[in-house]
Design an enzyme around this catalytic site. Structure first.
Site, PDB file in Angstrom:
ATOM      1  N   LYS A 116     -12.265  -9.126 -55.719  1.00 31.94           N
ATOM      2  CA  LYS A 116     -13.088  -7.966 -55.361  1.00 31.94           C
ATOM      3  C   LYS A 116     -13.067  -6.883 -56.433  1.00 31.94           C
ATOM      4  CE  LYS A 116     -13.460  -8.137 -50.363  1.00 31.94           C
ATOM      5  NZ  LYS A 116     -13.308  -7.375 -49.119  1.00 31.94           N
ATOM      6  N   LYS A 208     -18.166 -19.772 -51.324  1.00 31.37           N
ATOM      7  CA  LYS A 208     -18.011 -19.384 -49.927  1.00 31.37           C
ATOM      8  C   LYS A 208     -19.254 -18.630 -49.430  1.00 31.37           C
ATOM      9  CE  LYS A 208     -15.336 -15.976 -48.920  1.00 31.37           C
ATOM     10  NZ  LYS A 208     -14.273 -15.001 -48.754  1.00 31.37           N
ATOM     11  N   LYS A 211     -20.922 -12.090 -47.275  1.00 32.75           N
ATOM     12  CA  LYS A 211     -21.805 -10.953 -47.006  1.00 32.75           C
ATOM     13  C   LYS A 211     -22.430 -10.425 -48.283  1.00 32.75           C
ATOM     14  CE  LYS A 211     -18.661  -9.401 -43.444  1.00 32.75           C
ATOM     15  NZ  LYS A 211     -17.908  -8.369 -42.768  1.00 32.75           N
TER      16      LYS A 211
HETATM   17  P1  TYM Z   1     -14.039 -10.040 -42.909  1.00 34.70           P
HETATM   18  O1  TYM Z   1     -14.877  -9.081 -42.156  1.00 34.70           O
HETATM   19  O2  TYM Z   1     -14.272 -10.162 -44.377  1.00 34.70           O
HETATM   20  O3  TYM Z   1     -14.152 -11.472 -42.272  1.00 34.70           O
HETATM   21  C1  TYM Z   1     -14.036 -11.626 -40.877  1.00 34.70           C
HETATM   22  C2  TYM Z   1     -13.545 -13.029 -40.539  1.00 34.70           C
HETATM   23  O4  TYM Z   1     -14.494 -14.010 -40.991  1.00 34.70           O
HETATM   24  C3  TYM Z   1     -13.823 -15.015 -41.751  1.00 34.70           C
HETATM   25  N1  TYM Z   1     -14.746 -15.526 -42.764  1.00 34.70           N
HETATM   26  C4  TYM Z   1     -15.047 -16.823 -42.906  1.00 34.70           C
HETATM   27  N2  TYM Z   1     -14.651 -17.921 -42.235  1.00 34.70           N
HETATM   28  C5  TYM Z   1     -15.166 -19.106 -42.624  1.00 34.70           C
HETATM   29  N3  TYM Z   1     -16.076 -19.234 -43.635  1.00 34.70           N
HETATM   30  C6  TYM Z   1     -16.499 -18.160 -44.334  1.00 34.70           C
HETATM   31  N4  TYM Z   1     -17.393 -18.300 -45.310  1.00 34.70           N
HETATM   32  C7  TYM Z   1     -15.982 -16.880 -43.973  1.00 34.70           C
HETATM   33  N5  TYM Z   1     -16.197 -15.619 -44.433  1.00 34.70           N
HETATM   34  C8  TYM Z   1     -15.426 -14.811 -43.675  1.00 34.70           C
HETATM   35  C9  TYM Z   1     -12.630 -14.289 -42.373  1.00 34.70           C
HETATM   36  O5  TYM Z   1     -11.619 -15.203 -42.746  1.00 34.70           O
HETATM   37  C10 TYM Z   1     -12.224 -13.369 -41.240  1.00 34.70           C
HETATM   38  O6  TYM Z   1     -11.393 -14.067 -40.323  1.00 34.70           O
HETATM   39  N6  TYM Z   1      -9.310  -9.148 -43.878  1.00 34.70           N
HETATM   40  C11 TYM Z   1     -10.111  -9.528 -42.711  1.00 34.70           C
HETATM   41  C12 TYM Z   1     -10.247  -8.368 -41.729  1.00 34.70           C
HETATM   42  C13 TYM Z   1      -8.966  -7.924 -41.134  1.00 34.70           C
HETATM   43  C14 TYM Z   1      -8.074  -8.676 -40.325  1.00 34.70           C
HETATM   44  C15 TYM Z   1      -7.018  -7.805 -39.985  1.00 34.70           C
HETATM   45  C16 TYM Z   1      -8.078  -9.988 -39.870  1.00 34.70           C
HETATM   46  C17 TYM Z   1      -8.414  -6.672 -41.256  1.00 34.70           C
HETATM   47  N7  TYM Z   1      -7.262  -6.605 -40.561  1.00 34.70           N
HETATM   48  C18 TYM Z   1      -5.923  -8.233 -39.186  1.00 34.70           C
HETATM   49  C19 TYM Z   1      -7.011 -10.421 -39.091  1.00 34.70           C
HETATM   50  C20 TYM Z   1      -5.964  -9.543 -38.758  1.00 34.70           C
HETATM   51  C21 TYM Z   1     -11.449 -10.038 -43.189  1.00 34.70           C
HETATM   52  O7  TYM Z   1     -11.516 -10.885 -44.035  1.00 34.70           O
HETATM   53  O8  TYM Z   1     -12.559  -9.556 -42.620  1.00 34.70           O
END
Ligand code: TYM
Length: 347
Positions: A116, A208, A211
Site C-alpha cells: 500500500k 487479487k 477495491k
Molecule cells: P478490507 O475491507 O480490506 O477487506 C474486508 C474482508 O474482505 C477480504 N477480502 C478478500 N477475500 C477474498 N478475496 C479477495 N479478493 C478479497 N479482498 C478482500 C479481506 O481478507 C477481509 O476479510 N484489515 C481488514 C479489516 C479489519 C479487520 C480487523 C479484519 C480491520 N480490523 C479485525 C478482521 C479483524 C481488511 O482487510 O479489510
C-alpha cells in the site's frame, strides 16, 4: 473458554465479490454457532490518503453502505453486534498500549504496508504503518477467539497473536496479581475457509480482486445490477481450453480456477463437484450458468442494500445500538488492561 467472533470491513467503497465470498459469507454462517461482533473499521479507512478514502461525506456514505451490506447479507443486528469502530474509544486506547508491546521489526515485515505504501514510503501515513496494531486491538478488545477473513489478512492475524502472547508474557505477574487468567488475551484463530478465500481479478487471474483496481471490469461490486454482473462475467478473461474434470487440471490456469472457485462459493458446493458437472464444457456455456447463479445470489443483496441505504435513520441507529453494546465489553477489557499495566483509574 467461551468463543467469540470478531471481524471488520473497511468503508472505502466498492465492496466486491471478494469481500463477500472471502469474508461476509462466513460472517453470516458463524452467527448460527457463535456470538459475533462485526465492525465497520472507519479508523482503518483513513490510513490511506484522503484522495483515496474520499473525504468526510464519502466516509459517511461508505460506512452506511458496509453496514447495509452486513444486514442485507443476512447478519442479524439484534442478535449480533454491528457497529463502526470510531464510536468505541477503546480501539484507539488499546492501540496505544499495543504500540508499546509490538516491535518495529514485526511491523517492518508486514507485506500489506509495503504494497500500500508503494515506492514513496516516506510519504505514507504513520496510521498505515500502525494499521496491523489497530487491527490487533480490534480483535483483542473483545478478547475474540475466531476471526473470519480472506487469505490476504493471514499475516495480520499472526501479528495479533504475537501481540497477545507478548502482552501475556510481559505482564504475566501483574495479570496474576489482578486475579486474571494467565492467558488474559486469547490467541485469536484466523477462520479462512471456503473455495473463495482469495478471489482474483476477472481481468487477470494472477491479481487479487480489489477495491482499488482502476478497471471496474476486474470486480463484481455488491451494488452491481444484473446487467453489469452479466457483462462482467461474459467479458472475464479465460483460456482456450475446455474446463477440466478434476481439480488438478486447474493448476496453472488461474482464470479458470478463479471462475470455478466463484461458482463453487456461490453455489455452496466444493470445486470438485462443480468440475464434475462442467468438466469438458466450454467457457461460454459455463459462464451463462455462472451469470444466472451470480445474479440469483447477488441481486437480492444489492436490492436490500439499496433499500437500507435509503433508510439512513435505521442504519445509523443500528450502529449506535451496536456501539453501546460493544462498548460494554470494551470497557471491561480497557479497565483490566489499565490495572494490568499500572494506570490509576477511578473505580
Ligand atoms: P478490507 O475491507 O480490506 O477487506 C474486508 C474482508 O474482505 C477480504 N477480502 C478478500 N477475500 C477474498 N478475496 C479477495 N479478493 C478479497 N479482498 C478482500 C479481506 O481478507 C477481509 O476479510 N484489515 C481488514 C479489516 C479489519 C479487520 C480487523 C479484519 C480491520 N480490523 C479485525 C478482521 C479483524 C481488511 O482487510 O479489510
Amino acid at each position: 473458554m467461551t468463543t467469540r467472533v470478531f471481524s471488520g470491513v473497511q468503508p472505502t467503497g466498492n465492496l466486491h465479490l471478494g469481500n463477500y465470498l472471502g469474508a461476509i459469507v462466513n460472517f453470516v454462517k458463524l452467527q448460527a454457532t457463535h456470538e459475533c461482533i462485526y465492525c465497520v473499521v472507519d479508523l482503518h479507512a483513513i490510513t490511506v490518503p484522503m484522495s483515496v478514502w474520499g473525504g468526510p461525506d464519502e466516509l459517511r456514505r461508505n460506512t452506511r453502505e458496509v453496514t447495509a451490506a452486513f444486514i442485507a447479507a443476512g447478519i442479524d443486528p439484534k442478535k449480533q453486534i454491528i457497529f463502526n469502530q470510531s464510536q468505541v474509544a477503546g480501539h484507539a486506547e488499546l492501540t496505544w498500549v499495543f504500540n508499546c508491546v509490538a516491535r518495529l521489526g514485526w511491523l517492518n515485515r508486514m507485506t500489506q504496508f509495503k504494497e500500500k505504501a508503494g515506492k514513496d514510503r516516506e510519504n505514507a501515513s504513520i496510521g498505515l504503518y500502525d494499521y496491523p496494531v489497530l487491527m490487533a486491538s480490534d480483535i483483542l478488545l473483545y478478547r475474540a477467539t475466531h476471526v473470519p477473513v480472506g487469505e490476504d489478512q493471514k499475516q495480520h492475524l499472526e501479528l495479533a497473536r504475537d501481540i497477545a502472547q507478548k502482552f501475556n508474557n510481559d505482564f504475566s505477574e501483574s495479570i496474576a496479581s489482578t486475579g486474571q487468567n494467565e492467558k488474559y488475551f486469547p490467541l485469536p484463530e484466523p477462520v479462512i475457509t471456503g473455495p473463495a478465500t482469495r478471489v482474483m481479478s476477472l481481468r487477470d487471474g494472477t491479481k487479487k480482486m480489489s477495491k482499488s483496481d482502476p478497471s471496474d471490469y476486474s470486480r463484481i461490486n455488491l451494488t452491481d445490477d444484473a446487467d453489469a454482473i452479466a457483462q462482467k462475467i461474459r467479458k472475464a478473461k479465460t483460456d482456450p481450453e475446455p474446463l477440466p474434470s478434476e481439480e488438478k487440471g486447474l493448476e496453472a490456469r488461474p482464470e479458470a480456477d478463479n471462475l470455478v472457485g466463484i461458482y463453487a462459493a456461490l453455489s455452496g458446493k466444493p470445486k470438485a463437484d462443480v468440475l464434475g458437472e462442467f468438466g469438458g464444457a466450454q467457457f461460454s456455456g459455463f459462464k451463462s450458468n455462472l451469470v444466472d447463479l451470480a445474479v440469483n445470489k447477488l441481486s437480492p443483496i444489492a436490492a436490500e442494500m439499496k433499500r437500507l441505504t435509503q433508510d439512513q435513520a435505521y442504519v445509523d441507529q443500528v450502529l449506535i445500538d451496536g456501539a453501546e453494546r460493544a462498548n460494554v465489553i470494551a470497557t471491561e477489557t480497557i479497565n483490566a488492561v489499565k490495572d494490568i499495566v499500572g494506570f490509576i483509574r477511578k473505580r
